[in-house]
Scaffold this motif. Sequence first.
Motif, short mmCIF file in Angstrom:
data_model
loop_
_atom_site.label_atom_id
_atom_site.label_comp_id
_atom_site.label_asym_id
_atom_site.label_seq_id
_atom_site.Cartn_x
_atom_site.Cartn_y
_atom_site.Cartn_z
N LEU A 70 0.83 -1.20 0.00
CA LEU A 70 0.00 0.00 0.00
C LEU A 70 0.87 1.25 0.00
O LEU A 70 0.65 2.18 -0.79
CB LEU A 70 -0.90 -0.03 1.25
CG LEU A 70 -1.90 1.11 1.39
CD1 LEU A 70 -2.89 1.11 0.24
CD2 LEU A 70 -2.66 0.98 2.71
N GLU A 71 1.88 1.27 0.85
CA GLU A 71 2.75 2.46 0.92
C GLU A 71 3.47 2.69 -0.40
O GLU A 71 3.59 3.81 -0.87
CB GLU A 71 3.76 2.30 2.07
CG GLU A 71 3.08 2.39 3.42
CD GLU A 71 4.05 2.63 4.57
OE1 GLU A 71 5.23 2.94 4.31
OE2 GLU A 71 3.62 2.49 5.72
N HIS A 72 3.92 1.58 -1.00
CA HIS A 72 4.62 1.67 -2.27
C HIS A 72 3.71 2.28 -3.34
O HIS A 72 4.08 3.20 -4.07
CB HIS A 72 5.09 0.27 -2.68
CG HIS A 72 5.77 0.24 -4.01
ND1 HIS A 72 7.03 0.75 -4.19
CD2 HIS A 72 5.34 -0.20 -5.21
CE1 HIS A 72 7.36 0.61 -5.46
NE2 HIS A 72 6.36 0.03 -6.09
N MET A 73 2.48 1.76 -3.37
CA MET A 73 1.53 2.22 -4.38
C MET A 73 1.20 3.71 -4.19
O MET A 73 1.17 4.49 -5.14
CB MET A 73 0.26 1.40 -4.27
CG MET A 73 -0.75 1.66 -5.35
SD MET A 73 -2.31 0.96 -4.87
CE MET A 73 -2.88 2.15 -3.68
N LEU A 74 0.98 4.12 -2.93
CA LEU A 74 0.63 5.52 -2.66
C LEU A 74 1.80 6.44 -3.01
O LEU A 74 1.61 7.55 -3.52
CB LEU A 74 0.21 5.69 -1.20
CG LEU A 74 -1.10 5.00 -0.81
CD1 LEU A 74 -1.32 5.07 0.70
CD2 LEU A 74 -2.29 5.63 -1.53
N LYS A 75 3.02 5.93 -2.76
CA LYS A 75 4.21 6.73 -3.08
C LYS A 75 4.31 6.92 -4.60
O LYS A 75 4.53 8.01 -5.09
CB LYS A 75 5.45 6.00 -2.54
CG LYS A 75 6.48 6.99 -1.97
CD LYS A 75 7.72 6.31 -1.46
CE LYS A 75 7.49 5.52 -0.19
NZ LYS A 75 8.63 4.71 0.20
N GLU A 76 4.11 5.81 -5.33
CA GLU A 76 4.16 5.86 -6.81
C GLU A 76 3.17 6.88 -7.36
O GLU A 76 3.44 7.58 -8.31
CB GLU A 76 3.81 4.49 -7.38
CG GLU A 76 4.80 3.41 -7.05
CD GLU A 76 5.76 3.18 -8.21
OE1 GLU A 76 5.30 2.61 -9.20
OE2 GLU A 76 6.94 3.58 -8.09
N ARG A 77 1.99 6.91 -6.73
CA ARG A 77 0.93 7.79 -7.23
C ARG A 77 1.08 9.22 -6.71
O ARG A 77 0.27 10.07 -7.04
CB ARG A 77 -0.43 7.27 -6.75
CG ARG A 77 -0.86 6.02 -7.42
CD ARG A 77 -2.27 5.70 -7.00
NE ARG A 77 -2.70 4.44 -7.57
CZ ARG A 77 -3.83 3.85 -7.25
NH1 ARG A 77 -4.63 4.40 -6.35
NH2 ARG A 77 -4.16 2.72 -7.80
#
Length: 309
Positions: free
Chosen positions: A93-100
Motif C-alpha cells: 500500500l505504501e509503495h503504491m501511494l508513493k508511486e501515485r
Amino acid sequence: MAEKWPWRPIVVLEESNFMTKRIRKAVFPVGGLGTRFLPATKAMPKEMLPVVDKPLIQYAVEEAAAAGIEEFIFVTGRAKQAIEDHFDVSFELEHMLKERGSDARLKDVRDVLPASGRVAYTRQGEALGLGHAVLCARELVGDEPFAVLLADDLFLSEKPCLQQLVEAHDRTDGNVVAVMDVPREQTDRYGILDVGTEEGDMVEVKGLVEKPSPEEAPSNLSIIGRYILRPEIFEFLAERRTGAGGEIQLTDAMARMIGDKPFHGVRVQGRRFDCGDKLGFFEANLAFALRRDDMAEGVRRILKDYAGS
Ligand code: G1P
C-alpha cells in the motif's frame, strides 16, 4: 482525507516529576464477538468498524497515545487479524501511494503506526468476560498501574477522556474510572457506582455493581469504558469468580479493591457515543462527519433532505 491524530500528549514529564507512577501501558480488550453488528462482524472485528473513515480501535489508540501511553496491549481473539494488520506497515500500500504521489494518504496510513516493539498482542482464548480479558494482560502489564480502554465507547471531547483520568490519577494515586449519568432504565447495561462524597468532578466510589436492574441500582452513575487500575486488580481477577451473565466481571474485581487505596469516579467532560449499539454508532458517524471540513456541508444538506421524512 482522514482526520489526523488530533491529540498530542498534553504533558510529558519525567517520572521523577511525579508523586505517582506514570501510566505507560494501556490494555485494549478486543476479543469480543460483536454479535450486535452481525452480519458486518462475521469476518471483521467490530473494533474495525469505521466512524467516518477511521476504525473504532484507532480512535482508542490515538486517545491513549495522546494521554502519554507508550505501550499498547491488545487482548484479541479469533478473527481479529485485521487489527494486527491495521497497526502494522503495509509495504504494498505504501509503495503504491508513493508511486501515485498521494502524500496525504501515505501520511494517513503511516500515522497509524505505534513505535516498533511497543505493541503486544495476546489471545484471550475463551470469551469469559471483560475481567478475564484484562487478566490475560497480567504478564504484559506487570506491577504498575495501567489504563484500560474499551473501543466501543467513543469520545468527542476537548481534552481526551483518558487524559482526564490520568490527571485524576496524578492527584489520587488510586483507581479511577470514567463515569457519566445514564437514564435510570439503562442501569442494567453498565457498571454502576454507589456514590460517596463528591468534590468537583471527582466522586468517591463506595461500591460498584455490574448491570443492576433499575430498581436495585445504587445510583444512575455508570462506568464508561475508560479505567486506570492498580496492578492489585490482577490478584482478584485471578480468582476467576463469575458474576453478572456468568462472566468474570472487571467491575466485581474492582469492587473488591474499594477501601484499600483511593477509588474515584471522574465525571468526564465531553460527549460519549456507545458504538456497541447501532443507533449510538450511527450518531457517532454523524457527529464526527459534522466536524470535518470536507464533509460538514454535505452532511447538513443530507440531514435537511431527510428531516421531513
Ligand atoms: C462493560 C463493563 C461495564 C461498563 C461498560 C461501559 O460492559 O462491564 O461495567 O459500564 O462496559 O461501556 P459491556 O458494554 O461490555 O457489556
